[in-house]
Design a protein around this motif. Structure first.
Motif, PDB file in Angstrom:
ATOM      1  N   ARG A   1      32.969  40.775  33.127  1.00  0.00           N
ATOM      2  CA  ARG A   1      32.812  40.702  31.662  1.00  0.00           C
ATOM      3  C   ARG A   1      33.046  42.067  30.997  1.00  0.00           C
ATOM      4  NH1 ARG A   1      27.941  38.302  29.355  1.00  0.00           N
ATOM      5  NH2 ARG A   1      29.359  37.770  27.669  1.00  0.00           N
ATOM      6  N   GLY A   2      34.006  42.810  31.567  1.00  0.00           N
ATOM      7  CA  GLY A   2      34.396  44.079  30.973  1.00  0.00           C
ATOM      8  C   GLY A   2      33.432  45.214  31.215  1.00  0.00           C
ATOM      9  N   LYS A   3      32.407  44.985  32.025  1.00  0.00           N
ATOM     10  CA  LYS A   3      31.380  46.008  32.236  1.00  0.00           C
ATOM     11  C   LYS A   3      31.700  46.959  33.385  1.00  0.00           C
ATOM     12  CE  LYS A   3      27.580  43.257  30.274  1.00  0.00           C
ATOM     13  NZ  LYS A   3      28.414  42.257  29.636  1.00  0.00           N
ATOM     14  N   LYS A   4      32.691  46.612  34.213  1.00  0.00           N
ATOM     15  CA  LYS A   4      33.084  47.456  35.331  1.00  0.00           C
ATOM     16  C   LYS A   4      34.606  47.571  35.353  1.00  0.00           C
ATOM     17  CE  LYS A   4      28.961  47.735  37.436  1.00  0.00           C
ATOM     18  NZ  LYS A   4      28.273  48.996  37.810  1.00  0.00           N
ATOM     19  N   PRO A   5      35.153  48.758  35.618  1.00  0.00           N
ATOM     20  CA  PRO A   5      36.610  48.878  35.711  1.00  0.00           C
ATOM     21  C   PRO A   5      37.129  48.326  37.034  1.00  0.00           C
ATOM     22  CG  PRO A   5      35.587  50.992  36.200  1.00  0.00           C
ATOM     23  CD  PRO A   5      34.473  50.059  35.811  1.00  0.00           C
ATOM     24  N   THR A   6      38.270  47.692  36.988  1.00  0.00           N
ATOM     25  CA  THR A   6      38.905  47.226  38.223  1.00  0.00           C
ATOM     26  C   THR A   6      39.740  48.356  38.816  1.00  0.00           C
ATOM     27  OG1 THR A   6      40.873  46.403  37.088  1.00  0.00           O
ATOM     28  CG2 THR A   6      39.022  44.874  37.319  1.00  0.00           C
ATOM     29  N   PHE A   7      40.090  48.206  40.096  1.00  0.00           N
ATOM     30  CA  PHE A   7      41.067  49.112  40.693  1.00  0.00           C
ATOM     31  C   PHE A   7      42.000  48.311  41.585  1.00  0.00           C
ATOM     32  CE2 PHE A   7      37.185  49.321  43.160  1.00  0.00           C
ATOM     33  CZ  PHE A   7      37.523  49.492  44.493  1.00  0.00           C
TER      34      PHE A   7
ATOM     35  N   TYR B   1      49.778  35.811  50.993  1.00  0.00           N
ATOM     36  CA  TYR B   1      49.382  37.004  50.230  1.00  0.00           C
ATOM     37  C   TYR B   1      50.173  38.243  50.631  1.00  0.00           C
ATOM     38  CZ  TYR B   1      45.678  33.651  49.808  1.00  0.00           C
ATOM     39  OH  TYR B   1      44.995  32.484  49.607  1.00  0.00           O
ATOM     40  N   ILE B   2      50.387  39.122  49.662  1.00  0.00           N
ATOM     41  CA  ILE B   2      50.927  40.431  49.979  1.00  0.00           C
ATOM     42  C   ILE B   2      49.764  41.406  50.108  1.00  0.00           C
ATOM     43  CG2 ILE B   2      53.017  39.819  48.708  1.00  0.00           C
ATOM     44  CD1 ILE B   2      52.249  42.005  46.662  1.00  0.00           C
ATOM     45  N   HIS B   3      50.059  42.645  50.459  1.00  0.00           N
ATOM     46  CA  HIS B   3      49.000  43.595  50.761  1.00  0.00           C
ATOM     47  C   HIS B   3      48.367  44.199  49.516  1.00  0.00           C
ATOM     48  CE1 HIS B   3      52.629  45.906  50.146  1.00  0.00           C
ATOM     49  NE2 HIS B   3      51.955  47.041  50.109  1.00  0.00           N
ATOM     50  N   HIS B   4      48.971  44.007  48.345  1.00  0.00           N
ATOM     51  CA  HIS B   4      48.367  44.498  47.103  1.00  0.00           C
ATOM     52  C   HIS B   4      47.108  43.702  46.792  1.00  0.00           C
ATOM     53  CE1 HIS B   4      52.193  46.411  45.124  1.00  0.00           C
ATOM     54  NE2 HIS B   4      51.897  46.926  46.302  1.00  0.00           N
ATOM     55  N   MET B   5      46.009  44.377  46.489  1.00  0.00           N
ATOM     56  CA  MET B   5      44.740  43.719  46.187  1.00  0.00           C
ATOM     57  C   MET B   5      44.108  44.353  44.954  1.00  0.00           C
ATOM     58  SD  MET B   5      43.976  41.364  48.522  1.00  0.00           S
ATOM     59  CE  MET B   5      45.153  40.822  49.777  1.00  0.00           C
ATOM     60  N   SER B   6      43.289  43.587  44.282  1.00  0.00           N
ATOM     61  CA  SER B   6      42.500  44.105  43.160  1.00  0.00           C
ATOM     62  C   SER B   6      41.027  44.090  43.558  1.00  0.00           C
ATOM     63  CB  SER B   6      42.713  43.258  41.907  1.00  0.00           C
ATOM     64  OG  SER B   6      44.056  43.287  41.492  1.00  0.00           O
ATOM     65  N   GLU B   7      40.300  45.082  43.072  1.00  0.00           N
ATOM     66  CA  GLU B   7      38.884  45.203  43.415  1.00  0.00           C
ATOM     67  C   GLU B   7      38.048  45.524  42.177  1.00  0.00           C
ATOM     68  OE1 GLU B   7      41.514  46.273  46.815  1.00  0.00           O
ATOM     69  OE2 GLU B   7      41.242  47.277  44.864  1.00  0.00           O
ATOM     70  N   VAL B   8      36.756  45.180  42.271  1.00  0.00           N
ATOM     71  CA  VAL B   8      35.812  45.559  41.231  1.00  0.00           C
ATOM     72  C   VAL B   8      34.438  45.684  41.873  1.00  0.00           C
ATOM     73  CG1 VAL B   8      35.143  43.205  40.515  1.00  0.00           C
ATOM     74  CG2 VAL B   8      35.083  45.081  38.847  1.00  0.00           C
ATOM     75  N   GLU B   9      33.634  46.596  41.370  1.00  0.00           N
ATOM     76  CA  GLU B   9      32.294  46.780  41.912  1.00  0.00           C
ATOM     77  C   GLU B   9      31.429  45.566  41.578  1.00  0.00           C
ATOM     78  OE1 GLU B   9      28.695  50.121  41.915  1.00  0.00           O
ATOM     79  OE2 GLU B   9      30.290  50.218  40.414  1.00  0.00           O
TER      80      GLU B   9
END
Length: 466
Positions: free
Chosen positions: A327-333, A434-442
Motif C-alpha cells: 500500500r505504498g508504505k515500503k519501496p520495492t526493489f 519465469y526469468i531470473h528478474h525478480m521484484s522484492e519488498v520488505e
C-alpha cells in the motif's frame, strides 16, 4: 502514479425476520449491537488519509442489509461513491441471498467475516449463530461465481482480525490498480535480452494493462531540456547524491546528467499519465546522454516512483503489484537471481545495477558509485519476492518469501537471500516460465499475492518453493 487510496463499502447484515422482534435466536437487537460495535471499531482503528469507509446508515433505521431488494439500492449508491471493495459483516446468521446478490452486483473484492459467537444463556439460548451463517453465505457467493476473501470467525479485537483485514486492504489495492495499470516504456527492448519480451496486445486484451511507448529521440530532447532549465533542482539532487555516495572521481557535468534522470522519469510519468516505467538503461542512454539512470532509479524508489531497468515490462508489473501489496508504505526493489552463495547452499545473490531504494541501504558507509551505479547491501530483514510472467499465452504470478543472510560484498546493489530449498527453486526457474528478474519488498505478502490471483481471471498463483 499508483493509487493507494481505498474506499471500502461496509455491509453489516442480519437475517430477515418478519413479524415481532425476536428476543432469542437471531435477535435483531443483538445483531444491531454487533453492527454498531463493528462499524465503530473499523472507523476508529483503520480510517485514515488512504482509507475511507462508506456505510449503510442511509438505508434504513438500523443501517443494515436484510432484504434482497435492498442489494440493488446499495450497489447503485456504492458505485456512485466509487467503492473499491466491500466488507460483508455478519451480525448474526445473516441474509445469504441478499449478501450474495450485493457481492454479485458489485463485482469488486469482497471480504467475508462475522464476530465469534460467545454468548449462550443458562437455558441454552443462543442469539447469533454467526459462524453458521458464514458457511451458508460462502456457498451463495460461490454459486454466483463471486471470488471472495474469508477472514476466519474471530473476535473483533483479536490480532487475527487486524492481520486479515490489513491483508484484504492490500489485495483490494492490487486489484484496483492492476486493471488500470499504464506502463511507460522508454526505448526499445535491450537487443540481447529476449528473456524480457512481453506481449503488449495480450496484456491489454486480457487485463486492460496499457503499454505507452516513448522513443529515445523524445527522451533525449526531454533530458536536454531538463539539463538546461532545471539547474537549481538538479543541484539539490546532486547534494543528496554527495551526502550518500562517494562521488569524488565523477565530473560535475556527469553528476548533473545523473540527477537529470530523476526529473526526467517523474515528468515523463506525469505527462503520459502512467503509473510505472520500464526503461532502456545501460546501452543507448549512455551513448546519447553520457550517463546512465541506475542511481536515479534508486533515488526515485524512495519517492514512490517505480522505474524498472532493461525494459522489463513484466518486471514493472510485478513491482507495481508489490508496491500495492505494501500500500505504498515500503519501496520495492528489483534483485535478480545472479549466483549461489559460495558457502551457504540455501542462499542466493539477488543483485541488480541500482533499482534498490537508497533507504534500504545497510549501514552508513559512503561507497563509490560503480559506473553510475549505487553500491550497497540491503538491510537485514524479511522480504517478499515475486515475478509476473507469461508463457504460451498463459500468465503466472510466482510468489514467496525469504530472510536476508550474510554473504560476501560485491558491487552494485544486492541482498543475500536464504530460501528453504534453493535447489528446488533453481529448477523451477530453469524449467518453468519465469526469468531470473525478480521484484522484492520488505514484509510478508505471499498470502496477499495468492489472494489477489483469485480476483484476476487468467492469472495463476505459483508458490515460490512448491
Amino acid at each position: 502514479m499508483l493509487n493507494y487510496k481505498l474506499k471500502i463499502g461496509l455491509i453489516p447484515e442480519r437475517r430477515f425476520l418478519p413479524g415481532p422482534r425476536r428476543t432469542g435466536i437471531f435477535s435483531q437487537d443483538v445483531a444491531f449491537q454487533n453492527k454498531e460495535k463493528c462499524v465503530k471499531f473499523l472507523k476508529e482503528n483503520f480510517a485514515d488519509a488512504d482509507l475511507e469507509f462508506v456505510d449503510l446508515e442511509w438505508l434504513n433505521k438500523e443501517g443494515m442489509l436484510e432484504q434482497t431488494q435492498d442489494a440493488f439500492r446499495i450497489a447503485e449508491r456504492f458505485r456512485q461513491e466509487n467503492v473499491d471493495a466491500i466488507f460483508l459483516i455478519h451480525c448474526n446468521f445473516g441474509s445469504e441471498e441478499a449478501a450474495g446478490k450485493i457481492a454479485q452486483l458489485m463485482g469488486v473484492p469482497t471480504l467475508l467475516w462475522g464476530p465469534r459467537d460467545r454468548v449462550i444463556d443458562a437455558d441454552g439460548t443462543r442469539y447469533t449463530d454467526t459462524q453458521c451463517g458464514l458457511f451458508s453465505i460462502s456457498k451463495q457467493l460461490k454459486r454466483y461465481n463471486v471470488p471472495f476473501t474469508f477472514l476466519p470467525n474471530c473476535d473483533l479485537e483479536a490480532p487475527a482480525f487486524r492481520e486479515g483485514f490489513e491483508k484484504f486492504l492490500s489485495v483490494a489495492t492490487m486489484v484496483k490498480n492492476f486493471g488500470r495499470l499504464r506502463i511507460l516504456q522508454i526505448g526499445s527492448r535491450v537487443k540481447p535480452f529476449k528473456c524480457v519480451m512481453a506481449n503488449e496486445l495480450e496484456l491489454t486484451e486480457n487485463f486492460g494493462i496499457d503499454v505507452v511507448p516513448m522513443n529515445m529521440t523524445a527522451a533525449k530532447a526531454k533530458l536536454e531540456e531538463i539539463l538546461a532549465k532545471k539547474k537549481r533542482l538538479l543541484a539539490k539532487h546532486v547534494t543528496f547524491i554527495k551526502k550518500h555516495y562517494d562521488v569524488s572521481d565523477i565530473e560535475p557535468e556527469t553528476l548533473d546528467k545523473m540527477a537529470a534522470f530523476i526529473e526526467f522519469y517523474k515528468d515523463a510519468l506525469e505527462e503520459n499519465g502512467c503509473d510505472v516505467v520500464a526503461t532502456e538503461c545501460w546501452t543507448v542512454m549512455n551513448q546519447t546522454i553520457g550517463a546512465m539512470p541506475c542511481l536515479a532509479m534508486s533515488i526515485l524508489a524512495d519517492m514512490g516512483v517505480i522505474v524498472i531497468c532493461e525494459t522489463d515490462i513484466h518486471g514493472a508489473i510485478t513491482s507495481a503489484l508489490l508496491a500495492c501489496a505494501a500500500r505504498g508504505k515500503k519501496p520495492t526493489f528489483f534483485g535478480e537471481f545472479t549466483m549461489r552463495h559460495p558457502t551457504n547452499d540455501r542462499a542466493e545473490l539477488l543483485w541488480h545495477c541500482g533499482v534498490f531504494a537508497t533507504s534500504l541501504k545497510k549501514g552508513k558507509e559512503k561507497r563509490k558509485l560503480a559506473v553510475f551505479k549505487p553500491s550497497f547491501c540491503v538491510k537485514d530483514g524479511h522480504y517478499t519476492i515475486a515475478r509476473f510472467q507469461a508463457e504460451k499465452g498463459k500468465y503466472y504470478l510466482l510468489g514467496g518469501e525469504f530472510d536476508s543472510t550474510e554473504g560476501p560484498d560485491t558491487f552494485g546493489t544486492w541482498v543475500w537471500a536464504e530460501f528453504n530449498d534453493l535447489e528446488k527453486l533453481e529448477r523451477k526457474l530453469v524449467e518453468g516460465p519465469y526469468i531470473h528478474h525478480m521484484s522484492e519488498v520488505e514484509g510478508s505478502y505471499a498470502d496477499v499475492l495468492r489472494e489477489f490471483a483469485k480476483y484476476v481471471p487468467g492469472v495463476v498463483f505459483d508458490p515460490l518453493e512448491s
